[in-house]
Motif scaffolding. Structure first.
Motif, PDB file in Angstrom:
ATOM      1  N   LYS A   1      20.330  38.273 -18.751  1.00  0.00           N
ATOM      2  CA  LYS A   1      20.106  36.836 -18.965  1.00  0.00           C
ATOM      3  C   LYS A   1      20.437  36.075 -17.685  1.00  0.00           C
ATOM      4  N   THR A   2      19.945  34.828 -17.622  1.00  0.00           N
ATOM      5  CA  THR A   2      20.113  34.022 -16.418  1.00  0.00           C
ATOM      6  C   THR A   2      20.974  32.789 -16.637  1.00  0.00           C
ATOM      7  N   ASN A   3      20.848  32.124 -17.780  1.00  0.00           N
ATOM      8  CA  ASN A   3      21.460  30.815 -18.015  1.00  0.00           C
ATOM      9  C   ASN A   3      22.652  30.922 -18.964  1.00  0.00           C
ATOM     10  N   PHE A   4      23.860  30.734 -18.414  1.00  0.00           N
ATOM     11  CA  PHE A   4      25.105  30.920 -19.142  1.00  0.00           C
ATOM     12  C   PHE A   4      25.853  29.598 -19.282  1.00  0.00           C
ATOM     13  N   HIS A   5      26.146  29.230 -20.511  1.00  0.00           N
ATOM     14  CA  HIS A   5      26.930  28.026 -20.799  1.00  0.00           C
ATOM     15  C   HIS A   5      28.367  28.460 -21.036  1.00  0.00           C
TER      16      HIS A   5
ATOM     17  N   GLN B   1      27.040  36.797  -9.549  1.00  0.00           N
ATOM     18  CA  GLN B   1      25.891  37.512 -10.110  1.00  0.00           C
ATOM     19  C   GLN B   1      24.609  36.675 -10.041  1.00  0.00           C
ATOM     20  N   GLU B   2      24.712  35.524  -9.381  1.00  0.00           N
ATOM     21  CA  GLU B   2      23.586  34.598  -9.212  1.00  0.00           C
ATOM     22  C   GLU B   2      23.020  34.110 -10.541  1.00  0.00           C
ATOM     23  N   LYS B   3      23.918  33.882 -11.481  1.00  0.00           N
ATOM     24  CA  LYS B   3      23.549  33.305 -12.771  1.00  0.00           C
ATOM     25  C   LYS B   3      23.627  31.786 -12.684  1.00  0.00           C
ATOM     26  N   GLN B   4      22.825  31.110 -13.488  1.00  0.00           N
ATOM     27  CA  GLN B   4      22.951  29.660 -13.567  1.00  0.00           C
ATOM     28  C   GLN B   4      24.098  29.360 -14.520  1.00  0.00           C
ATOM     29  N   VAL B   5      25.093  28.648 -14.022  1.00  0.00           N
ATOM     30  CA  VAL B   5      26.272  28.314 -14.810  1.00  0.00           C
ATOM     31  C   VAL B   5      26.122  26.882 -15.310  1.00  0.00           C
ATOM     32  N   ILE B   6      26.327  26.732 -16.614  1.00  0.00           N
ATOM     33  CA  ILE B   6      26.160  25.444 -17.284  1.00  0.00           C
ATOM     34  C   ILE B   6      27.469  25.145 -18.005  1.00  0.00           C
TER      35      ILE B   6
ATOM     36  N   ILE C   1      19.365  27.548 -22.327  1.00  0.00           N
ATOM     37  CA  ILE C   1      20.619  28.309 -22.392  1.00  0.00           C
ATOM     38  C   ILE C   1      20.366  29.629 -23.131  1.00  0.00           C
ATOM     39  N   GLU C   2      20.815  30.733 -22.522  1.00  0.00           N
ATOM     40  CA  GLU C   2      20.607  32.050 -23.126  1.00  0.00           C
ATOM     41  C   GLU C   2      21.887  32.651 -23.709  1.00  0.00           C
ATOM     42  N   VAL C   3      23.029  32.300 -23.113  1.00  0.00           N
ATOM     43  CA  VAL C   3      24.330  32.793 -23.574  1.00  0.00           C
ATOM     44  C   VAL C   3      25.292  31.615 -23.572  1.00  0.00           C
ATOM     45  N   VAL C   4      26.062  31.478 -24.672  1.00  0.00           N
ATOM     46  CA  VAL C   4      27.085  30.435 -24.753  1.00  0.00           C
ATOM     47  C   VAL C   4      28.435  31.095 -25.011  1.00  0.00           C
ATOM     48  N   PHE C   5      29.388  30.819 -24.120  1.00  0.00           N
ATOM     49  CA  PHE C   5      30.771  31.242 -24.330  1.00  0.00           C
ATOM     50  C   PHE C   5      31.479  30.102 -25.049  1.00  0.00           C
ATOM     51  N   ILE C   6      32.069  30.409 -26.198  1.00  0.00           N
ATOM     52  CA  ILE C   6      32.601  29.373 -27.083  1.00  0.00           C
ATOM     53  C   ILE C   6      34.124  29.464 -27.181  1.00  0.00           C
ATOM     54  N   PRO C   7      34.807  28.340 -26.922  1.00  0.00           N
ATOM     55  CA  PRO C   7      36.252  28.336 -27.124  1.00  0.00           C
ATOM     56  C   PRO C   7      36.550  28.246 -28.621  1.00  0.00           C
TER      57      PRO C   7
ATOM     58  N   ILE D   1      22.653  33.791 -27.414  1.00  0.00           N
ATOM     59  CA  ILE D   1      23.743  34.712 -27.727  1.00  0.00           C
ATOM     60  C   ILE D   1      25.052  33.927 -27.717  1.00  0.00           C
ATOM     61  N   LYS D   2      25.792  34.005 -28.818  1.00  0.00           N
ATOM     62  CA  LYS D   2      27.016  33.227 -29.002  1.00  0.00           C
ATOM     63  C   LYS D   2      28.233  34.148 -28.881  1.00  0.00           C
ATOM     64  N   VAL D   3      29.009  33.929 -27.813  1.00  0.00           N
ATOM     65  CA  VAL D   3      30.160  34.775 -27.521  1.00  0.00           C
ATOM     66  C   VAL D   3      31.437  33.945 -27.626  1.00  0.00           C
ATOM     67  N   GLY D   4      32.247  34.236 -28.634  1.00  0.00           N
ATOM     68  CA  GLY D   4      33.544  33.596 -28.750  1.00  0.00           C
ATOM     69  C   GLY D   4      34.542  34.335 -27.882  1.00  0.00           C
ATOM     70  N   ILE D   5      35.429  33.595 -27.236  1.00  0.00           N
ATOM     71  CA  ILE D   5      36.485  34.244 -26.467  1.00  0.00           C
ATOM     72  C   ILE D   5      37.824  33.690 -26.949  1.00  0.00           C
ATOM     73  N   ASN D   6      38.742  34.632 -27.217  1.00  0.00           N
ATOM     74  CA  ASN D   6      39.989  34.237 -27.861  1.00  0.00           C
ATOM     75  C   ASN D   6      41.095  35.237 -27.552  1.00  0.00           C
ATOM     76  N   PHE D   7      42.325  34.756 -27.545  1.00  0.00           N
ATOM     77  CA  PHE D   7      43.477  35.623 -27.335  1.00  0.00           C
ATOM     78  C   PHE D   7      43.783  36.481 -28.564  1.00  0.00           C
ATOM     79  N   PHE D   8      43.340  36.033 -29.747  1.00  0.00           N
ATOM     80  CA  PHE D   8      43.754  36.666 -30.994  1.00  0.00           C
ATOM     81  C   PHE D   8      42.614  37.408 -31.675  1.00  0.00           C
ATOM     82  N   LYS D   9      42.942  38.531 -32.309  1.00  0.00           N
ATOM     83  CA  LYS D   9      41.939  39.286 -33.061  1.00  0.00           C
ATOM     84  C   LYS D   9      41.547  38.494 -34.310  1.00  0.00           C
ATOM     85  N   PRO D  10      40.380  38.786 -34.876  1.00  0.00           N
ATOM     86  CA  PRO D  10      39.936  38.024 -36.047  1.00  0.00           C
ATOM     87  C   PRO D  10      40.789  38.300 -37.286  1.00  0.00           C
TER      88      PRO D  10
END
Length: 189
Positions: A41-45, A68-73, A116-122, A152-161
């Motif tokens: 993918k190219t466009n990462f939020h 990695q020459e990705k577009q950062v949003i 947007i192709e990938v979103v990293f979600i707090p 693609i929705k990627v959650g990032i977290n310190f804690f397991k689900p």
């Protein structure tokens, strides 16, 4: 459990983390993210970490995306419409803190959400089905509703689900992946 209770519990747990733990766990999360099959993918939020809320530090991941020459949003809060505006982030972009002490681009080069192709979600916590608890404003649900359905929705977290979160809104969007310091969890993918 219901979101309001979970929000309180996991804010307390996150506030108990030391700065050293936050740095270490954030580095481990970044390494795990590199294992995901998303690099075609190219466009990462991605969010800019709120230090006062002890969020996962994203600066190392943002540097990696640029390398990695990705577009950062990144998001900028649009207070008039109570939603996020997506802004292009270059290594040279000047950042300023808004009234909530959240870093944002000083000048927003807006990006259409459909690109947007990938979103990293707090988030504070998620469950075994990919449901998530954030701060309760619905900013990411609104953003994701404007994205391509294939995003693609990627959650990032310190804690397991945890086992289960009681969904409170029909428009709550679930995760495709959750990345923690020790493991990647895969959901609707």
């Amino acid at each position: 459990m219901i979101k309001k209770e979970l929000r309180k519990i996991y804010k307390t747990k996150r506030n108990a983390l030391t700065e050293q733990e936050i740095v270490l766990f954030s580095q481990q999360i970044t390494q795990k993210i590199k294992e995901l099959n998303i690099w075609n993918k190219t466009n990462f939020h991605i969010f800019l970490s709120i230090e006062s809320k002890k969020e996962v530090k994203t600066n190392e991941l943002i540097s990696f995306l640029h390398q990695q020459e990705k577009q950062v949003i990144v998001p900028k809060i649009n207070t008039e419409e109570n939603q996020l505006t997506s802004c292009r982030l270059l290594p040279s972009t000047d950042l300023i803190k808004n009234k909530w002490e959240i870093l944002e681009p000083q000048f927003c080069r807006a990006v259409n959400s459909l690109k947007i192709e990938v979103v990293f979600i707090p988030l504070l916590i998620s469950d075994s089905k990919g449901n998530r608890v954030g701060y309760g404003k619905g900013f990411y649900d609104k953003l994701l509703a404007t994205c391509n359905p294939e995003v693609i929705k990627v959650g990032i977290n310190f804690f397991k689900p945890i086992d289960s979160i009681i969904k409170t809104h029909l428009n709550d969007v679930t995760l495709d992946f959750l990345v923690t310091p020790r493991k990647i969890y895969t959901y609707n993918f």
